[in-house]
Motif scaffolding. Sequence first.
Motif, PDB file in Angstrom:
ATOM      1  N   TRP A 196      -8.870  13.872  82.606  1.00  0.00           N
ATOM      2  CA  TRP A 196      -7.454  14.019  82.440  1.00  0.00           C
ATOM      3  C   TRP A 196      -7.445  15.579  82.322  1.00  0.00           C
ATOM      4  CZ3 TRP A 196      -3.503  10.513  82.230  1.00  0.00           C
ATOM      5  CH2 TRP A 196      -3.954   9.270  82.127  1.00  0.00           C
ATOM      6  N   THR A 197      -7.764  16.355  83.415  1.00  0.00           N
ATOM      7  CA  THR A 197      -7.740  17.698  83.317  1.00  0.00           C
ATOM      8  C   THR A 197      -6.569  18.348  82.999  1.00  0.00           C
ATOM      9  OG1 THR A 197      -9.591  17.534  85.265  1.00  0.00           O
ATOM     10  CG2 THR A 197      -8.375  19.569  84.898  1.00  0.00           C
ATOM     11  N   GLY A 198      -6.476  19.323  82.234  1.00  0.00           N
ATOM     12  CA  GLY A 198      -5.340  19.911  81.577  1.00  0.00           C
ATOM     13  C   GLY A 198      -4.490  19.182  80.854  1.00  0.00           C
ATOM     14  N   CYS A 199      -4.578  17.990  80.482  1.00  0.00           N
ATOM     15  CA  CYS A 199      -3.650  17.234  79.485  1.00  0.00           C
ATOM     16  C   CYS A 199      -4.084  17.406  78.133  1.00  0.00           C
ATOM     17  CB  CYS A 199      -3.548  15.838  80.248  1.00  0.00           C
ATOM     18  SG  CYS A 199      -3.036  15.461  81.677  1.00  0.00           S
ATOM     19  N   TYR A 200      -3.208  17.914  77.086  1.00  0.00           N
ATOM     20  CA  TYR A 200      -3.495  17.811  75.969  1.00  0.00           C
ATOM     21  C   TYR A 200      -2.216  17.207  75.309  1.00  0.00           C
ATOM     22  CZ  TYR A 200      -7.201  21.098  76.984  1.00  0.00           C
ATOM     23  OH  TYR A 200      -8.345  21.448  77.668  1.00  0.00           O
ATOM     24  N   GLU A 201      -2.676  16.585  73.993  1.00  0.00           N
ATOM     25  CA  GLU A 201      -1.871  15.650  73.394  1.00  0.00           C
ATOM     26  C   GLU A 201      -1.373  16.578  72.011  1.00  0.00           C
ATOM     27  OE1 GLU A 201      -1.719  11.500  70.764  1.00  0.00           O
ATOM     28  OE2 GLU A 201      -3.233  11.713  72.216  1.00  0.00           O
ATOM     29  N   THR A 202      -0.180  16.560  71.725  1.00  0.00           N
ATOM     30  CA  THR A 202       0.203  17.307  70.513  1.00  0.00           C
ATOM     31  C   THR A 202       0.382  16.231  69.135  1.00  0.00           C
ATOM     32  OG1 THR A 202       2.655  16.638  70.819  1.00  0.00           O
ATOM     33  CG2 THR A 202       1.656  18.749  71.954  1.00  0.00           C
ATOM     34  N   THR A 203       0.012  16.798  68.218  1.00  0.00           N
ATOM     35  CA  THR A 203       0.157  16.207  66.755  1.00  0.00           C
ATOM     36  C   THR A 203       0.854  17.089  65.876  1.00  0.00           C
ATOM     37  OG1 THR A 203      -1.872  15.096  67.199  1.00  0.00           O
ATOM     38  CG2 THR A 203      -1.048  15.024  65.032  1.00  0.00           C
ATOM     39  N   ILE A 204       1.894  16.472  65.132  1.00  0.00           N
ATOM     40  CA  ILE A 204       2.631  17.333  64.156  1.00  0.00           C
ATOM     41  C   ILE A 204       2.886  16.041  62.973  1.00  0.00           C
ATOM     42  CG2 ILE A 204       4.714  18.385  63.546  1.00  0.00           C
ATOM     43  CD1 ILE A 204       4.945  18.997  66.315  1.00  0.00           C
ATOM     44  N   TYR A 205       2.530  16.830  61.897  1.00  0.00           N
ATOM     45  CA  TYR A 205       2.765  16.082  60.516  1.00  0.00           C
ATOM     46  C   TYR A 205       3.558  16.904  59.381  1.00  0.00           C
ATOM     47  CZ  TYR A 205       0.454  11.935  61.973  1.00  0.00           C
ATOM     48  OH  TYR A 205       0.279  10.631  62.843  1.00  0.00           O
ATOM     49  N   LEU A 206       4.628  16.575  58.868  1.00  0.00           N
ATOM     50  CA  LEU A 206       5.160  17.394  57.787  1.00  0.00           C
ATOM     51  C   LEU A 206       4.989  16.715  56.418  1.00  0.00           C
ATOM     52  CD1 LEU A 206       8.396  18.283  59.769  1.00  0.00           C
ATOM     53  CD2 LEU A 206       6.224  19.467  59.852  1.00  0.00           C
ATOM     54  N   SER A 207       5.232  17.730  55.642  1.00  0.00           N
ATOM     55  CA  SER A 207       5.007  17.234  54.170  1.00  0.00           C
ATOM     56  C   SER A 207       6.449  16.523  54.103  1.00  0.00           C
ATOM     57  CB  SER A 207       4.995  18.249  53.059  1.00  0.00           C
ATOM     58  OG  SER A 207       5.510  17.853  51.948  1.00  0.00           O
ATOM     59  N   PRO A 208       6.615  15.236  53.204  1.00  0.00           N
ATOM     60  CA  PRO A 208       7.842  14.709  53.242  1.00  0.00           C
ATOM     61  C   PRO A 208       8.925  15.675  52.532  1.00  0.00           C
ATOM     62  CG  PRO A 208       6.083  13.191  52.083  1.00  0.00           C
ATOM     63  CD  PRO A 208       5.443  14.484  52.396  1.00  0.00           C
ATOM     64  N   THR A 209       8.842  16.415  51.759  1.00  0.00           N
ATOM     65  CA  THR A 209       9.694  17.496  51.147  1.00  0.00           C
ATOM     66  C   THR A 209      10.081  18.479  52.289  1.00  0.00           C
ATOM     67  OG1 THR A 209       7.955  18.828  50.314  1.00  0.00           O
ATOM     68  CG2 THR A 209       8.814  17.063  48.906  1.00  0.00           C
ATOM     69  N   ALA A 210       9.390  18.582  53.322  1.00  0.00           N
ATOM     70  CA  ALA A 210       9.625  19.758  54.442  1.00  0.00           C
ATOM     71  C   ALA A 210      10.359  19.019  55.562  1.00  0.00           C
ATOM     72  CB  ALA A 210       8.280  20.349  54.761  1.00  0.00           C
ATOM     73  N   GLN A 211      10.612  17.708  55.628  1.00  0.00           N
ATOM     74  CA  GLN A 211      11.316  17.183  56.811  1.00  0.00           C
ATOM     75  C   GLN A 211      12.742  17.816  56.815  1.00  0.00           C
ATOM     76  OE1 GLN A 211      10.196  13.121  56.706  1.00  0.00           O
ATOM     77  NE2 GLN A 211       8.118  13.807  56.746  1.00  0.00           N
ATOM     78  N   GLY A 212      13.175  17.888  58.128  1.00  0.00           N
ATOM     79  CA  GLY A 212      14.557  18.389  58.196  1.00  0.00           C
ATOM     80  C   GLY A 212      14.865  19.727  57.880  1.00  0.00           C
ATOM     81  N   LYS A 213      13.954  20.520  57.435  1.00  0.00           N
ATOM     82  CA  LYS A 213      14.231  22.232  57.397  1.00  0.00           C
ATOM     83  C   LYS A 213      13.709  22.995  58.312  1.00  0.00           C
ATOM     84  CE  LYS A 213      14.148  20.727  52.607  1.00  0.00           C
ATOM     85  NZ  LYS A 213      13.305  20.763  51.201  1.00  0.00           N
ATOM     86  N   ALA A 248       0.113  21.066  62.767  1.00  0.00           N
ATOM     87  CA  ALA A 248       0.198  20.578  63.910  1.00  0.00           C
ATOM     88  C   ALA A 248      -0.840  21.281  64.996  1.00  0.00           C
ATOM     89  CB  ALA A 248       1.402  21.501  64.445  1.00  0.00           C
ATOM     90  N   LEU A 249      -1.168  20.629  65.861  1.00  0.00           N
ATOM     91  CA  LEU A 249      -2.427  20.951  66.771  1.00  0.00           C
ATOM     92  C   LEU A 249      -2.213  20.170  68.149  1.00  0.00           C
ATOM     93  CD1 LEU A 249      -4.434  18.064  67.196  1.00  0.00           C
ATOM     94  CD2 LEU A 249      -4.859  18.672  64.817  1.00  0.00           C
ATOM     95  N   TYR A 250      -3.001  20.742  68.900  1.00  0.00           N
ATOM     96  CA  TYR A 250      -3.165  19.855  70.146  1.00  0.00           C
ATOM     97  C   TYR A 250      -4.378  19.873  70.534  1.00  0.00           C
ATOM     98  CZ  TYR A 250      -3.158  24.528  72.977  1.00  0.00           C
ATOM     99  OH  TYR A 250      -3.345  25.827  73.533  1.00  0.00           O
ATOM    100  N   HIS A 251      -5.094  18.664  71.195  1.00  0.00           N
ATOM    101  CA  HIS A 251      -6.123  18.442  71.485  1.00  0.00           C
ATOM    102  C   HIS A 251      -6.259  17.674  72.993  1.00  0.00           C
ATOM    103  CE1 HIS A 251      -5.604  13.940  70.716  1.00  0.00           C
ATOM    104  NE2 HIS A 251      -4.599  14.659  69.921  1.00  0.00           N
ATOM    105  N   PRO A 252      -7.449  17.791  73.585  1.00  0.00           N
ATOM    106  CA  PRO A 252      -7.729  16.894  74.979  1.00  0.00           C
ATOM    107  C   PRO A 252      -7.166  15.606  74.754  1.00  0.00           C
ATOM    108  CG  PRO A 252      -9.667  18.270  74.362  1.00  0.00           C
ATOM    109  CD  PRO A 252      -8.715  18.158  73.224  1.00  0.00           C
TER     110      PRO A 252
END
Length: 164
Positions: free
Chosen positions: A78-95, A67-71
Motif C-alpha cells: 500500500w505504497t503512500g497510503c497512511y491511516e489517520t487516528t484521532i482520540y479526544l478527551s471526553p471533556t475536549a470534544q466539540g471544542k 492524533a497520528l498517521y501510520h502506514p
Amino acid sequence: MLIRPVGLADVPAMTETLNWAIEHTDVIFRTNPASIAEREDYLRHIWEEDCPCFIAESDSGDYLGWALYHPYRDPQVWTGCYETTIYLSPTAQGKGVGTALLSALIEEARTDKKVHSLLALIVSTNAASLKLHEKFGFENVGTLKEVCYKFDHWLNLAHLQLLV
C-alpha cells in the motif's frame, strides 16, 4: 491551544483517552483495555516508521487529545497510503481540538514525501468524526457493512480518503 509532538510522558493520558473510548463508545472495535506499556511500544513503532504523533494541550497545559498517521496495512503493498487516528478527551470534544489535530496531520502529510493518501476508517455512527474529516476534503470511498458487533449492535466502517 498548543499542538506539539508526543513524548513518552504523554502516553498515560493518551492511554486513558483510548481506554475511555473502548469502554464507553463504539468508535473503536476493540473491547479490552490498553496498557501503558503496550501504548509505549506502539508509539515507538510509529516513530520507527517515521510518522508523526501529535498531542493537543490547552493554553494552561491541560491534555486534550492526540492524533497520528501510520502506514496502512503493509507499506510495501500500500505504497503512500497512511491511516489517520484521532482520540479526544471526553471533556475536549466539540471544542475545535479535533480540527486542530487533523489540520496538523494534514499539514505534516503534505510535506512528507512518502505520503500520497490519507485514509480514515470511521465507524458509521461517529457523525462528528465523519463531519470533521469531510470538512478537510476527505471523501467517502466505501463502507464495509456490519463488520463488528459491539454494545449489542452491528457496526459499519466507512472508509474516507484524502489525496495529499
